[in-house]
Design a protein around this motif. Sequence first.
Motif, mmCIF file in Angstrom:
data_model
loop_
_atom_site.group_PDB
_atom_site.id
_atom_site.type_symbol
_atom_site.label_atom_id
_atom_site.label_comp_id
_atom_site.label_asym_id
_atom_site.label_seq_id
_atom_site.Cartn_x
_atom_site.Cartn_y
_atom_site.Cartn_z
ATOM 1 N N GLN A 299 11.516 13.135 48.267
ATOM 2 C CA GLN A 299 12.786 12.917 48.059
ATOM 3 C C GLN A 299 13.384 14.033 46.557
ATOM 4 O OE1 GLN A 299 9.875 10.621 44.690
ATOM 5 N NE2 GLN A 299 9.174 12.512 44.127
ATOM 6 N N ARG A 300 14.845 14.358 46.199
ATOM 7 C CA ARG A 300 14.805 15.480 46.125
ATOM 8 C C ARG A 300 14.325 14.699 43.943
ATOM 9 N NH1 ARG A 300 21.804 14.924 46.067
ATOM 10 N NH2 ARG A 300 20.867 12.972 44.840
ATOM 11 N N SER A 301 15.099 14.256 43.558
ATOM 12 C CA SER A 301 13.855 13.249 42.510
ATOM 13 C C SER A 301 12.942 12.105 42.519
ATOM 14 C CB SER A 301 14.941 14.005 41.263
ATOM 15 O OG SER A 301 15.986 12.639 41.754
ATOM 16 N N PRO A 302 11.961 12.200 41.493
ATOM 17 C CA PRO A 302 11.428 11.229 41.508
ATOM 18 C C PRO A 302 10.936 9.941 41.000
ATOM 19 C CG PRO A 302 10.965 13.096 39.716
ATOM 20 C CD PRO A 302 11.655 13.652 40.946
ATOM 21 N N SER A 303 10.940 9.199 41.208
ATOM 22 C CA SER A 303 10.922 7.323 40.597
ATOM 23 C C SER A 303 9.878 7.504 39.681
ATOM 24 C CB SER A 303 11.599 6.719 41.600
ATOM 25 O OG SER A 303 12.620 7.167 42.078
ATOM 26 N N TYR A 304 10.241 6.474 38.749
ATOM 27 C CA TYR A 304 9.014 5.859 38.489
ATOM 28 C C TYR A 304 8.317 4.437 39.302
ATOM 29 C CZ TYR A 304 10.036 7.475 33.685
ATOM 30 O OH TYR A 304 10.444 8.395 32.878
ATOM 31 N N VAL A 305 6.973 4.800 39.687
ATOM 32 C CA VAL A 305 6.684 3.566 40.237
ATOM 33 C C VAL A 305 5.205 3.116 40.025
ATOM 34 C CG1 VAL A 305 5.061 3.293 42.838
ATOM 35 C CG2 VAL A 305 6.797 5.072 42.474
ATOM 36 N N MET A 306 5.387 1.742 39.111
ATOM 37 C CA MET A 306 4.671 0.745 38.840
ATOM 38 C C MET A 306 3.933 0.005 39.972
ATOM 39 S SD MET A 306 4.663 2.531 36.075
ATOM 40 C CE MET A 306 3.457 1.500 34.893
ATOM 41 N N SER A 307 2.346 -0.422 39.226
ATOM 42 C CA SER A 307 1.602 -1.226 40.176
ATOM 43 C C SER A 307 1.885 -2.795 39.601
ATOM 44 C CB SER A 307 0.236 -0.801 40.336
ATOM 45 O OG SER A 307 -0.126 0.492 41.485
ATOM 46 N N GLN A 308 2.162 -3.874 40.225
ATOM 47 C CA GLN A 308 2.169 -5.119 39.999
ATOM 48 C C GLN A 308 1.125 -5.873 40.949
ATOM 49 O OE1 GLN A 308 5.996 -6.775 38.754
ATOM 50 N NE2 GLN A 308 5.603 -8.828 39.951
ATOM 51 N N PRO A 309 0.486 -5.984 39.909
ATOM 52 C CA PRO A 309 -0.092 -7.207 40.493
ATOM 53 C C PRO A 309 0.222 -8.963 41.005
ATOM 54 C CG PRO A 309 -0.953 -7.259 38.789
ATOM 55 C CD PRO A 309 0.025 -6.472 38.463
ATOM 56 N N LYS A 310 -0.090 -9.070 42.565
ATOM 57 C CA LYS A 310 0.049 -10.633 43.228
ATOM 58 C C LYS A 310 0.057 -11.493 42.257
ATOM 59 C CE LYS A 310 0.634 -8.668 48.361
ATOM 60 N NZ LYS A 310 0.259 -8.884 49.661
ATOM 61 N N GLY B 32 -0.747 9.293 53.575
ATOM 62 C CA GLY B 32 0.983 8.734 52.853
ATOM 63 C C GLY B 32 1.174 10.194 51.956
ATOM 64 N N SER B 33 1.722 10.870 51.666
ATOM 65 C CA SER B 33 2.067 12.290 50.730
ATOM 66 C C SER B 33 3.517 11.589 50.214
ATOM 67 C CB SER B 33 1.499 12.706 52.074
ATOM 68 O OG SER B 33 2.481 13.479 52.913
ATOM 69 N N VAL B 34 4.115 12.346 49.142
ATOM 70 C CA VAL B 34 5.160 12.840 48.654
ATOM 71 C C VAL B 34 5.554 14.720 48.618
ATOM 72 C CG1 VAL B 34 6.112 12.623 46.712
ATOM 73 C CG2 VAL B 34 4.593 10.744 47.371
ATOM 74 N N GLN B 35 6.358 14.334 49.175
ATOM 75 C CA GLN B 35 6.907 16.093 49.068
ATOM 76 C C GLN B 35 8.559 16.123 48.050
ATOM 77 O OE1 GLN B 35 5.812 18.433 50.596
ATOM 78 N NE2 GLN B 35 6.804 20.191 49.887
ATOM 79 N N THR B 36 8.584 16.721 47.402
ATOM 80 C CA THR B 36 9.937 17.059 46.305
ATOM 81 C C THR B 36 10.263 17.871 46.790
ATOM 82 O OG1 THR B 36 8.525 15.769 44.596
ATOM 83 C CG2 THR B 36 10.618 16.634 43.924
ATOM 84 N N GLY B 37 11.932 18.154 46.836
ATOM 85 C CA GLY B 37 12.542 19.423 47.402
ATOM 86 C C GLY B 37 14.099 19.315 47.824
ATOM 87 N N VAL B 38 14.539 19.893 48.193
ATOM 88 C CA VAL B 38 15.898 19.489 48.350
ATOM 89 C C VAL B 38 16.263 20.350 49.501
ATOM 90 C CG1 VAL B 38 18.739 20.670 47.882
ATOM 91 C CG2 VAL B 38 17.193 20.169 46.530
ATOM 92 N N ILE B 39 16.587 19.635 50.687
ATOM 93 C CA ILE B 39 16.581 19.776 52.103
ATOM 94 C C ILE B 39 18.249 20.912 52.139
ATOM 95 C CG2 ILE B 39 17.863 18.893 54.562
ATOM 96 C CD1 ILE B 39 16.425 16.015 53.335
#
Length: 493
Positions: free
Chosen positions: A211-222, A317-324
């Motif tokens: 990702q170039r910039s992050p987002s808000y990721v929230m958990s939601q119970p089913k 899974g993993s997350v990498q923040t940066g610009v290509i």
Amino acid sequence: MAAEKSLSEYDVVLVGAGISGINFAYRLQERNPELSYCILEGRHEIGGTWSLFKYPGIRSDSDLYTFGFPWRPWEEQSSIAEGARIINYMKESAAMYGIDKKIQYHHHVNNANYSTSSKRWTLDVTANGSEQKTFRSRFLFMCTGYYNYDEPLMAVIPGIEDFQGTVAHPQTWDETMDYTDKNVVIVGSGATAITLLPNLAPKASHVTILQRSPSYVMSQPKEDKLEILIRRLTWWSKPLEHRLIRWKWLLVPFLLTRFAYTFPNAARKMFSKAIQAQLPPTIPRDPHFNPSYNPFEQRVCFCPDGDFYECLRSGKGSVQTGVIEKVTPNGIKLTSGDELHPDIIITATGLKIRFAGGMKLTVDDKPYNVPEKFIWKGVMLEDLPNAAFVFGYVDASWTLGADATAQLMCRMLKQMRKEGVVEVVPRRTEAEKQSMTEEPLLRLTSTYVRKAKDLLPKAGSTGQWKARSYYYKDIWMAWFGDIHTGVEWVRGT
């Protein structure tokens, strides 16, 4: 000699058999049963978004209790559902009320012209890929969504054409693609990327969100504790259970978004604390989950039962923040100097916005330029007679906005019949034209929304031309609000 085009006439033509079109059709049958209508659908089936997208895990990004139709409650004990279940629900709902019999599939609307003399819309339609047809109607309601079904938004990624592995886009997903034991990199940070990661990870060797910039990721119970309690207390009445759960889903997200807009710093802290609690020690919140914007300035991503974070904690899974900097034949080089070596690159870079399904609009054969116009109550376009555009919300379920639109227009149709009116046209006064400032139709700051500024109509700063705000206000306006100010009502002769 060319074959004569077939001609079909209706009181109302709805374009699009997605969630908006099906809901609008129901409201017409319920409130304006004297009107004839049809639905023209360019694809082969009901469903819209849920028919188009086939990538693994495709699911709703809002709860089904409000995303579902208010006239046919969502009965499953899960607030989030996969695309196939949503399509089945839509098909069953349409069949239940005979709406499916009104749909003409493989009918693509090319042009729509309104005649001020005949007070009729004429639609030029291509059916089944080659057959040319003509439809006429008194009213045109565009239920086409807001993005291009034919072409995804392709981000500029330097060197992507040189990559020797597989490049995939979620909108044109190849269901035969085998990602077993493959190293996958998802370019993007929105809801699609958040959905793909936990659904690809079980079969893939490893999945990385780049990702170039992050987002808000929230958990939601089913299914949360309050829903469980409601079901226990209302075991004797399914209608009451459905009503209370829907009210809960109307109220809680509304309070959350109002809190975020009113107290952005406090909301940011609350969201950040919730995210931090779910991250594994190996992944720092900053920079990977520390957005530069406040909650709901862009879409907040929700993951059912925290499956996204569970995948991160598992190490799959993993997350990498940066610009290509550049994609090479065998990898992705970032400006930071880091390199990734995927077998598959998935470009989850957003949607390409398109108004009214790409149809060309004209009035008396003169081109109608949508981006130059303002939108009345978020529903009707300035200087465009007997037409409405269905638009939902970006911070709540789409269906809520779609239903507010349908109920407002059905009320206007009923009032037109009562007053002997044959044409309604939104018009700004000269004073409004001089003083009104432009505001964005969508309050999101997402890249794909900014790129589409010159494709969408404008919202105004005052009066009936303001952008939509929230469901409670809009549904009240649909039921009781002023439907005359800002609109020219033309009586028949």
